[in-house]
Design an enzyme around this catalytic site. Structure first.
Site, PDB file in Angstrom:
ATOM      1  N   ARG A  79      67.698 -75.557  56.456  1.00 56.06           N
ATOM      2  CA  ARG A  79      67.889 -74.695  57.623  1.00 56.06           C
ATOM      3  C   ARG A  79      69.294 -74.107  57.651  1.00 56.06           C
ATOM      4  O   ARG A  79      69.495 -72.934  58.005  1.00 56.06           O
ATOM      5  CB  ARG A  79      67.628 -75.524  58.886  1.00 56.06           C
ATOM      6  CG  ARG A  79      67.833 -74.812  60.202  1.00 56.06           C
ATOM      7  CD  ARG A  79      67.293 -75.677  61.324  1.00 56.06           C
ATOM      8  NE  ARG A  79      67.733 -75.247  62.632  1.00 56.06           N
ATOM      9  CZ  ARG A  79      68.573 -75.926  63.418  1.00 56.06           C
ATOM     10  NH1 ARG A  79      69.075 -77.079  62.981  1.00 56.06           N
ATOM     11  NH2 ARG A  79      68.918 -75.479  64.584  1.00 56.06           N
ATOM     12  N   GLU A 112      79.931 -69.762  64.343  1.00 54.10           N
ATOM     13  CA  GLU A 112      78.472 -69.829  64.342  1.00 54.10           C
ATOM     14  C   GLU A 112      77.943 -71.228  64.659  1.00 54.10           C
ATOM     15  O   GLU A 112      76.853 -71.381  65.219  1.00 54.10           O
ATOM     16  CB  GLU A 112      77.918 -69.379  62.984  1.00 54.10           C
ATOM     17  CG  GLU A 112      78.135 -67.907  62.680  1.00 54.10           C
ATOM     18  CD  GLU A 112      77.786 -67.538  61.245  1.00 54.10           C
ATOM     19  OE1 GLU A 112      76.884 -68.189  60.665  1.00 54.10           O
ATOM     20  OE2 GLU A 112      78.423 -66.630  60.684  1.00 54.10           O
ATOM     21  N   ASN A 139      72.148 -73.219  66.362  1.00 52.19           N
ATOM     22  CA  ASN A 139      72.800 -74.127  65.418  1.00 52.19           C
ATOM     23  C   ASN A 139      73.239 -75.444  66.047  1.00 52.19           C
ATOM     24  O   ASN A 139      73.815 -76.296  65.362  1.00 52.19           O
ATOM     25  CB  ASN A 139      74.020 -73.438  64.791  1.00 52.19           C
ATOM     26  CG  ASN A 139      73.622 -72.304  63.864  1.00 52.19           C
ATOM     27  OD1 ASN A 139      72.540 -72.322  63.290  1.00 52.19           O
ATOM     28  ND2 ASN A 139      74.483 -71.309  63.731  1.00 52.19           N
ATOM     29  N   GLY A 151      75.098 -62.466  55.722  1.00 54.23           N
ATOM     30  CA  GLY A 151      74.727 -62.763  54.344  1.00 54.23           C
ATOM     31  C   GLY A 151      75.091 -64.181  53.959  1.00 54.23           C
ATOM     32  O   GLY A 151      75.683 -64.937  54.735  1.00 54.23           O
ATOM     33  N   HIS A 210      58.985 -75.261  57.438  1.00 58.14           N
ATOM     34  CA  HIS A 210      58.768 -76.129  58.598  1.00 58.14           C
ATOM     35  C   HIS A 210      57.854 -77.301  58.271  1.00 58.14           C
ATOM     36  O   HIS A 210      57.507 -78.084  59.157  1.00 58.14           O
ATOM     37  CB  HIS A 210      58.190 -75.317  59.762  1.00 58.14           C
ATOM     38  CG  HIS A 210      59.208 -74.486  60.470  1.00 58.14           C
ATOM     39  ND1 HIS A 210      58.918 -73.645  61.520  1.00 58.14           N
ATOM     40  CD2 HIS A 210      60.552 -74.363  60.262  1.00 58.14           C
ATOM     41  CE1 HIS A 210      60.026 -73.045  61.935  1.00 58.14           C
ATOM     42  NE2 HIS A 210      61.013 -73.462  61.186  1.00 58.14           N
ATOM     43  N   HIS A 222      70.140 -70.206  57.931  1.00 54.78           N
ATOM     44  CA  HIS A 222      70.951 -69.665  59.027  1.00 54.78           C
ATOM     45  C   HIS A 222      72.224 -69.015  58.512  1.00 54.78           C
ATOM     46  O   HIS A 222      72.722 -68.062  59.121  1.00 54.78           O
ATOM     47  CB  HIS A 222      71.280 -70.772  60.030  1.00 54.78           C
ATOM     48  CG  HIS A 222      70.130 -71.127  60.926  1.00 54.78           C
ATOM     49  ND1 HIS A 222      70.297 -71.697  62.165  1.00 54.78           N
ATOM     50  CD2 HIS A 222      68.792 -70.963  60.767  1.00 54.78           C
ATOM     51  CE1 HIS A 222      69.109 -71.882  62.728  1.00 54.78           C
ATOM     52  NE2 HIS A 222      68.183 -71.456  61.881  1.00 54.78           N
TER      53      HIS A 222
END
Length: 327
Positions: free
Chosen positions: A65, A91, A97, A75, A195, A69
């Site tokens: 993940r 972030e 997050n 990018g 997932h 993210h």
């Protein structure tokens, strides 16, 4: 005075230049990038990752993940790894997050590499390798990771809050976000298969259980037996209980996710949304019908594609000394 026609031509040329630069950057990544400067990089990362995953297999999901993210914001430049400063929040602080784990794996790999090859390997490349090796370590696919990314110097909380796909997104929103990153509907269906591992707190899907349309109802597109099961675990306003996204095999990378989605037991609205588009629904149904025979190969291809989003190469960005801070 600039005429509308000249302005249009200028903007079109600017778009072509931007597109050309992105393509050039992606093509600058290559296998064996560190063959002379740090030939042991992949073996070092694999060893460090294996040490952590063997003790805590559940780390594989957040590490995958984390890579996802990172690539969707500015990018694949390692911006998700940067810590906040006194002047602005990074972030890491964004709502999508919150609770992200596994930064210690990236830091450990970086530290081990710095001892052998100081100032050579980017944190962005390390993150891409760790995500691959973590998935592989729990019976998932192993894909080639072309290297040569450089680290970005900017990380902004609001960008992650506003640009990362929401677990409550509908199919049009999902396709739009993925398309903006050069990924198509098939990539969306394939990468959603990630997932098959991982967990979620109750919060991100609570509305599906208790207030789907704002009238205290549950989501009618969700299997009601599954709704009852989730309600037994997640009470209203519960923000601490953890639920497996793929009950029974949340620590093993497999194709069970698609069976759950087809049975209307996708945990998030964004999972259920795959049934609302011809391309994504066809992919889900094909994996169910074939036992996921093509899923690993498809996942490898889409991960390579995702790993090249907006990369910094050449003299752009920097090679961070530590992954949490710019030089």
């Amino acid at each position: 005075m600039t005429t509308p026609k000249l302005l249009s031509i200028f903007l079109f040329q600017l778009m072509l230049l931007h597109s050309s630069l992105e393509c050039t950057n992606a093509q600058s990544l290559r296998d064996g990038f560190y063959q002379k400067s740090c030939p042991a990089v992949e073996s070092i990362v694999k060893k460090v990752t294996a040490q952590y995953i063997s003790k805590s297999p559940s780390l594989a999901a957040p590490l995958l993940r984390m890579h996802f993210h990172d690539c969707f914001i500015r990018g694949c430049d390692g911006s998700v790894l940067l810590d906040s400063t006194t002047k602005h929040k990074a972030e890491k602080e964004a709502i999508p997050n919150k609770g992200m784990r596994g930064f210690q794996v990236i830091d450990a790999a970086k530290s081990a590499i710095e001892k052998q090859c100081p100032g050579i390997v980017s944190c962005a490349d390390i993150l891409a390798l760790v995500a691959r090796d973590a998935v592989s370590a729990i019976s998932g696919p192993f894909w080639p990771v072309p290297l040569g990314r450089r680290d970005g110097r900017v990380s902004i909380q609001s960008e992650a809050d506003n640009q990362l796909p929401s677990p409550n997104a509908n199919i049009n929103q999902l396709k739009s976000v993925f398309s903006s990153k050069g990924l198509n509907a098939r990539d969306l269906a394939v990468l959603s298969g990630g997932h098959t591992i991982g967990i979620s707190h109750c919060g991100p899907f609570a509305n599906r259980l208790y207030n789907n349309s704002g009238k205290g109802d549950s989501d009618p597109t969700m299997d009601q037996t599954y709704v009852a099961r989730l309600k037994a675990k997640c009470k209203p306003s519960d923000s601490t209980t953890i639920v497996e996204m793929d009950p029974g095999s949340a620590r093993t990378f497999d194709s069970d996710y698609y069976t759950l989605v087809s049975q209307r037991r996708g945990l998030f609205k964004s999972d259920s949304a795959l049934l609302n588009d011809d391309v994504t629904k066809k992919y889900v149904n094909r994996q169910v019908a074939t036992g996921g025979s093509a899923f690993f190969a498809d996942f490898k291809a889409s991960m390579v594609k995702m790993g090249q989003i907006g990369v910094l190469t050449g003299s752009a960005g920097e090679i961070r000394k530590t992954c949490g801070f710019v030089n």
